[in-house]
Design a protein around this motif. Structure first.
Motif, PDB file in Angstrom:
ATOM      1  N   ASP A 107       4.629   4.493  -0.462  1.00 62.16           N
ATOM      2  CA  ASP A 107       3.395   3.860  -0.604  1.00 62.16           C
ATOM      3  C   ASP A 107       2.445   3.973   0.524  1.00 62.16           C
ATOM      4  O   ASP A 107       1.240   3.995   0.413  1.00 62.16           O
ATOM      5  CB  ASP A 107       3.862   2.428  -0.700  1.00 62.16           C
ATOM      6  N   ARG A 112      -1.414   4.305   0.375  1.00 56.58           N
ATOM      7  CA  ARG A 112      -2.069   3.557   0.733  1.00 56.58           C
ATOM      8  C   ARG A 112      -2.888   3.662   2.066  1.00 56.58           C
ATOM      9  O   ARG A 112      -4.060   2.955   2.384  1.00 56.58           O
ATOM     10  CB  ARG A 112      -1.220   2.304   1.186  1.00 56.58           C
ATOM     11  N   GLY A 122      10.122   0.830  -4.276  1.00 58.54           N
ATOM     12  CA  GLY A 122       9.265  -0.315  -4.199  1.00 58.54           C
ATOM     13  C   GLY A 122       9.854  -1.546  -3.337  1.00 58.54           C
ATOM     14  O   GLY A 122      10.941  -1.474  -2.590  1.00 58.54           O
ATOM     15  N   TYR A 123       9.069  -2.679  -3.397  1.00 58.97           N
ATOM     16  CA  TYR A 123       9.743  -3.810  -2.674  1.00 58.97           C
ATOM     17  C   TYR A 123       9.855  -4.796  -3.850  1.00 58.97           C
ATOM     18  O   TYR A 123      10.172  -6.016  -3.386  1.00 58.97           O
ATOM     19  CB  TYR A 123       8.403  -4.528  -1.898  1.00 58.97           C
ATOM     20  N   SER A 135       3.709   6.624 -10.087  1.00 60.01           N
ATOM     21  CA  SER A 135       3.072   6.024  -8.718  1.00 60.01           C
ATOM     22  C   SER A 135       2.554   4.856  -9.465  1.00 60.01           C
ATOM     23  O   SER A 135       2.461   3.848  -8.619  1.00 60.01           O
ATOM     24  CB  SER A 135       2.051   7.146  -8.155  1.00 60.01           C
ATOM     25  N   TYR A 152       3.416   1.252  -7.830  1.00 63.11           N
ATOM     26  CA  TYR A 152       2.458   0.372  -7.124  1.00 63.11           C
ATOM     27  C   TYR A 152       1.087   0.608  -7.902  1.00 63.11           C
ATOM     28  O   TYR A 152       0.216   1.446  -7.725  1.00 63.11           O
ATOM     29  CB  TYR A 152       2.228   1.232  -5.693  1.00 63.11           C
ATOM     30  N   VAL A 160      -2.008  -0.054  -5.589  1.00 61.90           N
ATOM     31  CA  VAL A 160      -2.041   0.794  -4.426  1.00 61.90           C
ATOM     32  C   VAL A 160      -2.599   2.404  -4.983  1.00 61.90           C
ATOM     33  O   VAL A 160      -3.505   2.826  -4.586  1.00 61.90           O
ATOM     34  CB  VAL A 160      -0.917   0.905  -3.707  1.00 61.90           C
TER      35      VAL A 160
END
Length: 851
Positions: A268, A272, A305-306, A679, A683, A686
């Motif tokens: 990211d 970002r 990811g988170y 992607s 995100y 982002v």
């Protein structure tokens, strides 16, 4: 004579005497009109204007030149291009070549329409009628040119005037003025007959694991391209600096276990902050280093990811990564939750990658009083991983807590119980014991360890590669790497690190207090920067102390992204609100905890090995439910298990509609690719921000780092290679003072051709001119201007009743008067414009409340 009554035959003019035509002429009128918007005239300032030349081409030019302002008050004609040739098709071919050479930037033109017409067989055969355009609607398709050079100049100019983009978080000094010297390293004489990469490609991951286990000596993974800069430089290392050293790395580390270069936070951050595509980075590195395994960090069920994702996203991500060149997938879960691990392991296995199943380390197995994370806990977890079919076991010590004696005990116990399982150990050097711990691991039976170039090692990064290579020379754990070649790489990184001075955290030494706060090395510098941004400057020691407090409050958990973020967020919350540990527990029902903390207690990361702490969890969750569920307070199992499959087809259609599809024109913008859809799946916000930036400034991954961060000085010249055989030589010739409108004009030379870029000086304190509201798409009563122009007359007033087709506003543009009619029946709510107003296409004119 004809006027006097003579006939053509009397003048000797008869058809039989007229010779057959010996050639064809064809003319195109290039105008500032947008075919995709029904040839709506465009306005603006021409930033680039390059005319075509060549045999058989004639130009009758108009008002086009760099800096010319195209207004709505005059004819939209820019130039007439006429070609002559022996045949109609040859004449058309010359016009096509000329139009492709023709460059206009700053205003839209009808060039796409002309090119589409000239390539239409029906037109080329000369059999067209008045229904030709209606029968071929594709002729109106817009031309999406890359405009790479001008967009790049715009970015460089923006940095020159307004400094390094704030979102990059550049808080240190300026980049070094010295370019790193790229070394030349010869292939090692003792290079193994068949590389690990070749074994994997030819024989599969099981053969790779056997080759690692039977290897004589210690194997090494170089983390310089990922975890080292994530730990020291806030993950800001750019692709170009990796590619510059790739040929030397390929030779110096030919006998390495792998190069860690992808995954984790790099995915990211690339989009970002660095404005790069992470997939392009992987493909470029794979091409540059074809014969060393590449390694990535995979966050179990969270991909890169988170948060949790639908299962099909995880499976498809791993397949795409493997297809793009990834080999070794280090799969971990941030709280050692085996259900999350199962998904990541299965996804990598199905993709055909090397499964490096990971046990994350915390606590201290060498200290019996440390608590629940003892030797038996880790052995039990490894047993579960081994049953899942992993190829390699990784021990991930993300905080640098693995002391030498603990390493000997842990690795020794695993080796004794699992004699055929390759063991790979990762640590951080925060306390300064990293080299000793890695040597102890190797002596106890580890097959591979992580290290990085000396200049990127130490403190919160990995231990020194040079130190490990030198320490093992001539022993039974010799790495087989040449120290002189390793030092050649290190000299490059010593100089290259100077380019990233803006991202240095200020750390000068290691710190043994890591054994108290247990903060991961990759988080240390990021949390330090975040604390400064949150106004906690000067309270870093308090944040570190609060980190230990937060860990206890959360139940003494494994701390690695994203669980480490939860701990860090809670620590900063404690310091910012001046809370004690007991006050957090007592006041939990009334405190506004960070979202990450609430979601942790709701089970978004899974179930921690020893359960959630009570009564804190119940108090934090009081009054909270999980969004999108029927009142569910918390998850009981794997959080992503019940998510519906992600619709990749629908997502692709949405992205293509938003960002456009490729046309057949050479040099057009790229189509939305499958990796772009992925992607966006991981995100979405982002990715959209990245695409917006790319639309405005183009692809920037090939810009050298100093220019990317600080621009160029007057008189300075830089060369940027866009692709093999295509180079831009950019020189800043002059920079004006800020004018009364807050604009700075910069004069460049691009490959010897003058280019001008105007940039708003954000520090000038001059407010932008008020922007007119735009008509809302999909709202029929929002009536917008169909083209730029001037308002001649308003035909209605507020409160008037109108029908479909009632005239509302009269506009004038490019000698053309247009009457804007109401598209609906209703009542006029407001009129936004008045006679004499200058408007742009899409500006709101009248708002009608529909009946």
């Amino acid at each position: 004579m004809i006027a006097s009554g003579k006939t053509l035959p009397e003048l000797g003019l008869i058809q039989e005497d007229i010779p057959e035509p010996t050639g064809f002429a064809m003319q195109c009128r290039v105008t500032t009109e947008d075919p995709s918007q029904d040839f709506r005239p465009d306005t603006g300032t021409i930033s680039v204007f390059r005319m075509p030349t060549g045999m058989g081409i004639r130009l009758d030019d108009g008002p086009g030149f760099p800096g010319a302002k195209i207004t709505p008050h005059y004819d939209s004609l820019l130039v007439k291009i006429t070609s002559k040739a022996r045949t109609r098709r040859e004449a058309a071919a010359k016009l096509i070549r000329a139009l492709r050479e023709f460059r206009v930037r700053g205003v839209k033109t009808n060039k796409s329409f002309l090119l589409n017409v000239l390539q239409n067989d029906q037109f080329l055969d000369g059999v067209v009628d008045t229904g030709f355009i209606a029968a071929n609607p594709y002729l109106m398709a817009p031309l999406r040119e890359q405009d790479r050079a001008q967009k790049m100049l715009k970015y460089i100019a923006e940095v020159i005037v307004n400094g390094t983009p704030k979102e990059l978080g550049a808080v240190g000094g300026p980049p070094a003025s010295v370019d790193p010297i790229i070394p030349v390293v010869e292939e090692p004489a003792n290079k193994r007959p068949k590389s690990l990469k070749k074994i994997f490609d030819d024989e599969g991951p099981e053969a790779f694991a056997r080759a690692v286990r039977s290897h004589d000596g210690l194997l090494v993974t170089d983390t310089t391209w990922r975890d080292a800069h994530q730990s020291l430089l806030a993950t800001r290392l750019r692709t170009i600096d990796m590619l510059n050293i790739a040929p030397a790395t390929k030779a110096a580390l030919a006998n390495a276990y792998s190069l860690e270069c992808w995954g984790g936070a790099t995915f990211d951050v690339a989009m970002r902050f660095l404005r790069e595509c992470p997939w392009d980075r992987l493909a470029d590195l794979r091409e540059a280093v074809p014969d060393i395994p590449l390694q990535m960090l995979l966050r179990g069920a969270n991909a890169v990811g988170y948060t949790g994702y639908p299962d099909n996203v995880n499976y498809e991500f791993c397949k795409m990564a493997k297809d793009a060149g990834m080999d070794v997938f280090r799969v971990f879960d941030s709280i050692n939750y085996i259900e999350n691990m199962k998904l990541g392991i299965d996804a990598v296995g199905e993709a055909g990658g090397i499964i490096e199943g990971t046990v994350c380390y915390t606590g201290d197995v060498s200290n019996p009083s440390r608590g629940k994370y003892n030797l038996e806990y880790y052995l039990n977890f490894v047993r579960e991983l081994e049953k899942l079919g992993i190829h390699v076991l990784a021990i991930k010590d993300m905080a640098g807590l693995l002391k030498p004696e603990a390493a000997r005990m842990l690795v020794g116990a695993i080796r004794e119980e699992f004699p055929n399982l390759p063991i790979h150990v990762h640590t951080h050097d925060t306390a300064g014991t990293g080299v000793a711990s890695m040597l102890a691991s190797a002596k106890a039976g580890a097959d591979a360890i992580d290290a990085c170039s000396d200049a990127m090692s130490g403190t919160t990064s990995q231990p020194s590669l040079g130190a490990i290579v030198a320490s093992t020379q001539g022993t039974d754990i010799d790495t087989g790497l040449d120290l002189h070649s390793i030092q050649s790489l290190n000299e490059y990184w010593e100089e290259c690190r100077g380019l990233y001075a803006p991202f240095e955290s200020g750390q000068k030494t290691g710190s043994s207090d890591v054994y108290i706060h247990e903060m991961p090395g990759g988080q240390y510098t990021n949390l330090l920067f975040q604390s400064t941004q949150l106004g906690l400057t000067g309270q870093w020691s308090k944040v570190k102390t609060a980190y230990a407090t937060a860990n206890r409050l959360l139940g003494d958990i494994v701390k690695v992204t994203p669980s480490s973020k939860v701990t860090g967020d809670l620590a900063q919350f404690i310091v910012a609100n001046d809370l004690t540990e007991q006050e957090v527990i007592d006041q939990a029902e009334s405190l506004s905890f960070p979202k990450s903390v609430i979601e942790y207690f709701q089970g978004f990361l899974g179930q921690p090995p020893f359960g959630f702490p009570e009564p804190l969890r119940s108090r934090v969750l009081k009054g909270h439910t999980i969004e999108g569920t029927d009142g569910l307070v918390s998850f009981e199992g794997r959080p992503g298990a019940d998510l519906p499959p992600y619709d990749f087809k629908a997502a692709r259609e949405t992205l293509e509609e938003k960002w456009g599809k490729v046309t057949s024109e050479v040099g057009a913008a790229p189509d939305i690719r499958e990796v772009d859809v992925m992607s966006h799946a991981l995100y979405p916000a982002v990715f959209d921000d990245y695409m917006l930036h790319k639309t405005e400034f183009g692809a920037l991954s090939r810009v050298d780092t100093r220019t990317f961060l600080s621009g160029v000085k007057v008189g300075e010249e830089v060369a940027i290679t866009l692709e093999p055989g295509k180079q831009l030589v950019i020189k800043l010739v002059s920079q004006s003072e800020t004018d009364r409108d807050g604009i700075v004009n910069l004069q460049f030379e691009l490959n010897g051709t003058p280019r001008t870029v105007s940039v708003k000086d954000k520090a000038a304190g001059i407010e932008d001119t008020a922007v007119r509201p735009k008509a809302l798409k999909g709202v029929p009563g929002n009536v917008g201007a169909p083209m730029p122009g001037v308002v001649l007359e308003t035909k209605v007033k507020k409160g008037d009743k109108v029908d479909v087709g009632t005239p509302l506003v009269s506009l004038s543009a490019m000698k053309m008067e247009t009457m804007v009619a109401s598209p609906v029946s209703g009542t006029v709510l407001r009129i936004v414009v008045t006679a004499g107003d200058q408007i742009d296409g899409g500006d709101l004119l009248v708002e009608v409340e529909e009946d």
